[in-house]
Design a protein around this motif. Structure first.
Motif, PDB file in Angstrom:
ATOM      1  N   VAL A   1       1.044  10.984   7.534  1.00 14.51           N
ATOM      2  CA  VAL A   1      -0.270  11.266   8.113  1.00 14.51           C
ATOM      3  C   VAL A   1      -1.358  11.156   7.053  1.00 14.51           C
ATOM      4  O   VAL A   1      -2.430  10.571   7.268  1.00 14.51           O
ATOM      5  CB  VAL A   1      -0.282  12.658   8.765  1.00 14.51           C
ATOM      6  CG1 VAL A   1      -1.685  13.018   9.220  1.00 14.51           C
ATOM      7  CG2 VAL A   1       0.680  12.699   9.937  1.00 14.51           C
ATOM      8  N   PHE A   2      -1.080  11.702   5.860  1.00 13.05           N
ATOM      9  CA  PHE A   2      -2.051  11.639   4.763  1.00 13.05           C
ATOM     10  C   PHE A   2      -2.309  10.192   4.358  1.00 13.05           C
ATOM     11  O   PHE A   2      -3.458   9.789   4.125  1.00 13.05           O
ATOM     12  CB  PHE A   2      -1.538  12.444   3.567  1.00 13.05           C
ATOM     13  CG  PHE A   2      -2.399  12.320   2.340  1.00 13.05           C
ATOM     14  CD1 PHE A   2      -3.610  13.012   2.262  1.00 13.05           C
ATOM     15  CD2 PHE A   2      -2.019  11.518   1.273  1.00 13.05           C
ATOM     16  CE1 PHE A   2      -4.416  12.897   1.144  1.00 13.05           C
ATOM     17  CE2 PHE A   2      -2.816  11.406   0.161  1.00 13.05           C
ATOM     18  CZ  PHE A   2      -4.015  12.096   0.094  1.00 13.05           C
ATOM     19  N   GLN A   3      -1.225   9.401   4.274  1.00 15.68           N
ATOM     20  CA  GLN A   3      -1.384   8.002   3.907  1.00 15.68           C
ATOM     21  C   GLN A   3      -2.204   7.248   4.950  1.00 15.68           C
ATOM     22  O   GLN A   3      -3.047   6.402   4.612  1.00 15.68           O
ATOM     23  CB  GLN A   3       0.004   7.347   3.765  1.00 15.68           C
ATOM     24  CG  GLN A   3      -0.016   5.953   3.174  1.00 15.68           C
ATOM     25  CD  GLN A   3      -0.376   5.966   1.697  1.00 15.68           C
ATOM     26  OE1 GLN A   3      -0.257   6.981   1.027  1.00 15.68           O
ATOM     27  NE2 GLN A   3      -0.823   4.830   1.185  1.00 15.68           N
ATOM     28  N   SER A   4      -1.976   7.567   6.225  1.00 19.33           N
ATOM     29  CA  SER A   4      -2.734   6.918   7.289  1.00 19.33           C
ATOM     30  C   SER A   4      -4.215   7.281   7.207  1.00 19.33           C
ATOM     31  O   SER A   4      -5.090   6.413   7.357  1.00 19.33           O
ATOM     32  CB  SER A   4      -2.167   7.314   8.647  1.00 19.33           C
ATOM     33  OG  SER A   4      -2.911   6.744   9.692  1.00 19.33           O
ATOM     34  N   LEU A   5      -4.508   8.553   6.971  1.00 14.49           N
ATOM     35  CA  LEU A   5      -5.906   8.974   6.850  1.00 14.49           C
ATOM     36  C   LEU A   5      -6.567   8.331   5.628  1.00 14.49           C
ATOM     37  O   LEU A   5      -7.728   7.906   5.689  1.00 14.49           O
ATOM     38  CB  LEU A   5      -5.979  10.500   6.739  1.00 14.49           C
ATOM     39  CG  LEU A   5      -5.600  11.284   8.001  1.00 14.49           C
ATOM     40  CD1 LEU A   5      -5.559  12.773   7.695  1.00 14.49           C
ATOM     41  CD2 LEU A   5      -6.576  10.998   9.130  1.00 14.49           C
ATOM     42  N   ARG A   6      -5.818   8.246   4.561  1.00 15.03           N
ATOM     43  CA  ARG A   6      -6.363   7.644   3.343  1.00 15.03           C
ATOM     44  C   ARG A   6      -6.684   6.160   3.570  1.00 15.03           C
ATOM     45  O   ARG A   6      -7.741   5.672   3.146  1.00 15.03           O
ATOM     46  CB  ARG A   6      -5.344   7.793   2.207  1.00 15.03           C
ATOM     47  CG  ARG A   6      -5.810   7.234   0.873  1.00 15.03           C
ATOM     48  CD  ARG A   6      -4.739   7.443  -0.176  1.00 15.03           C
ATOM     49  NE  ARG A   6      -5.125   6.873  -1.447  1.00 15.03           N
ATOM     50  CZ  ARG A   6      -4.349   6.860  -2.534  1.00 15.03           C
ATOM     51  NH1 ARG A   6      -3.149   7.419  -2.478  1.00 15.03           N
ATOM     52  NH2 ARG A   6      -4.765   6.320  -3.654  1.00 15.03           N
TER      53      ARG A   6
ATOM     54  N   TYR B   1     -10.525   1.757   4.818  1.00 11.59           N
ATOM     55  CA  TYR B   1     -10.939   0.734   5.776  1.00 11.59           C
ATOM     56  C   TYR B   1     -12.438   0.824   6.068  1.00 11.59           C
ATOM     57  O   TYR B   1     -13.167  -0.175   6.015  1.00 11.59           O
ATOM     58  CB  TYR B   1     -10.105   0.908   7.043  1.00 11.59           C
ATOM     59  CG  TYR B   1     -10.545   0.114   8.244  1.00 11.59           C
ATOM     60  CD1 TYR B   1     -10.716  -1.263   8.187  1.00 11.59           C
ATOM     61  CD2 TYR B   1     -10.768   0.749   9.457  1.00 11.59           C
ATOM     62  CE1 TYR B   1     -11.096  -1.988   9.305  1.00 11.59           C
ATOM     63  CE2 TYR B   1     -11.154   0.040  10.575  1.00 11.59           C
ATOM     64  CZ  TYR B   1     -11.316  -1.333  10.499  1.00 11.59           C
ATOM     65  OH  TYR B   1     -11.702  -2.041  11.607  1.00 11.59           O
ATOM     66  N   HIS B   2     -12.925   2.022   6.343  1.00 10.74           N
ATOM     67  CA  HIS B   2     -14.344   2.194   6.660  1.00 10.74           C
ATOM     68  C   HIS B   2     -15.222   2.115   5.410  1.00 10.74           C
ATOM     69  O   HIS B   2     -16.411   1.801   5.514  1.00 10.74           O
ATOM     70  CB  HIS B   2     -14.551   3.536   7.366  1.00 10.74           C
ATOM     71  CG  HIS B   2     -14.040   3.544   8.776  1.00 10.74           C
ATOM     72  ND1 HIS B   2     -14.676   2.896   9.798  1.00 10.74           N
ATOM     73  CD2 HIS B   2     -12.934   4.114   9.316  1.00 10.74           C
ATOM     74  CE1 HIS B   2     -13.998   3.070  10.921  1.00 10.74           C
ATOM     75  NE2 HIS B   2     -12.935   3.794  10.656  1.00 10.74           N
TER      76      HIS B   2
ATOM     77  N   SER C   1      -2.113  -1.261   8.963  1.00 10.34           N
ATOM     78  CA  SER C   1      -2.562  -2.137   7.878  1.00 10.34           C
ATOM     79  C   SER C   1      -1.334  -2.768   7.231  1.00 10.34           C
ATOM     80  O   SER C   1      -0.275  -2.138   7.153  1.00 10.34           O
ATOM     81  CB  SER C   1      -3.375  -1.355   6.839  1.00 10.34           C
ATOM     82  OG  SER C   1      -2.575  -0.383   6.199  1.00 10.34           O
ATOM     83  N   TYR C   2      -1.492  -3.997   6.779  1.00 10.95           N
ATOM     84  CA  TYR C   2      -0.362  -4.757   6.247  1.00 10.95           C
ATOM     85  C   TYR C   2      -0.777  -5.488   4.975  1.00 10.95           C
ATOM     86  O   TYR C   2      -1.874  -6.055   4.904  1.00 10.95           O
ATOM     87  CB  TYR C   2       0.143  -5.778   7.271  1.00 10.95           C
ATOM     88  CG  TYR C   2       0.536  -5.184   8.596  1.00 10.95           C
ATOM     89  CD1 TYR C   2       1.798  -4.627   8.788  1.00 10.95           C
ATOM     90  CD2 TYR C   2      -0.362  -5.171   9.660  1.00 10.95           C
ATOM     91  CE1 TYR C   2       2.152  -4.073  10.005  1.00 10.95           C
ATOM     92  CE2 TYR C   2      -0.014  -4.630  10.877  1.00 10.95           C
ATOM     93  CZ  TYR C   2       1.252  -4.073  11.044  1.00 10.95           C
ATOM     94  OH  TYR C   2       1.590  -3.520  12.253  1.00 10.95           O
TER      95      TYR C   2
END
Length: 241
Positions: free
Chosen positions: A5-10, A15-16, A31-32
């Protein structure tokens, strides 16, 4: 789970931060790591959200950004690099075409991209389109076999044609051909490497021999000729007197 979850939020924050024109409400789906194929490969990251497909790379201090609205995508197609390696995707719009390579899992990325482009699902039968050229000759061969069988036995009932069997056989043969081509390419590369190593060693030996001929080693004073030794002793006596 918390780490994921932390990696996804980071990644979403990154991204933004890179694509500031995209709304903060746009949540990143995946993301890839991949590379954009142009005159050179621009290694970077592909970002996929509900309304945008974006790519960012920073090579030699140069930022490369691509932002593609999902609604403008007309084609998402699987392709290969070096004719053999199935690790590339083509994303096209009405105005531009981008080739992304070096995916760790191309099929997974393709499924995610197709899930955010529902308008392509109806018209994009990518697997069938890639093999459509192969199915024609196989079906024709199967039809000829059926016709010959029915002509030999005119009283026999009509045979039920099963082109899918022929397709499966053709697909298997295509797989073997691809593997054979890949093995042949590997062998050629190994032989080329061995040849280059041999040429480098031979060039080094020639260079060493040329240097030794151009700059011969100075002779050792201990192995001088007798006349030179006598002359040295006479010089020493004169100095002493």
């Amino acid at each position: 789970m918390q780490h994921v979850v932390f990696q996804s939020l980071r990644t979403n924050i990154q991204y933004h931060k890179v694509f500031k024109d995209i709304s903060e409400d746009e949540q990143l789906r995946q993301s890839y790591t991949c590379a954009l194929q142009k005159d050179i490969l621009y290694q970077g990251r592909l970002f996929v959200s509900d309304n945008w497909i974006c790519f960012h790379s920073k090579v030699f201090g140069k930022d490369t950004k691509i932002a593609i609205p999902v609604a403008s995508v007309t084609v998402i197609k699987k392709t290969k690099t070096a004719i053999l390696v199935p690790n590339a995707l083509v994303i096209s719009t009405a105005l531009e075409r981008h080739v992304f390579v070096s995916f760790l899992s191309r099929d997974t990325t393709y499924k995610v991209l197709m899930s955010v482009c529902p308008h392509l699902v109806v018209s994009s039968s990518d697997f069938t389109a890639d093999l459509s050229d192969l199915d024609g000759p196989v079906r024709q061969t199967g039809q000829q076999m059926d016709d010959s069988s029915s002509s030999d036995c005119p009283e026999s009932p009509d045979f039920v044609k099963t082109p899918s069997v022929y397709n499966m056989a053709e697909h298997c043969m295509c797989g073997y051909d691809s593997r054979d081509e890949y093995q042949s390419l590997v062998c050629v590369l190994l032989l080329s490497s061995c040849y280059m190593a041999f040429k480098i060693v031979s060039l080094e030996e020639r260079l060493t021999s040329l240097v030794s001929m151009e700059f011969p080693q100075k002779s050792n004073p201990q192995h001088s000729s007798p006349s030179v030794n006598i002359w040295r002793r006479q010089k020493l006596k004169k100095i002493q007197h």
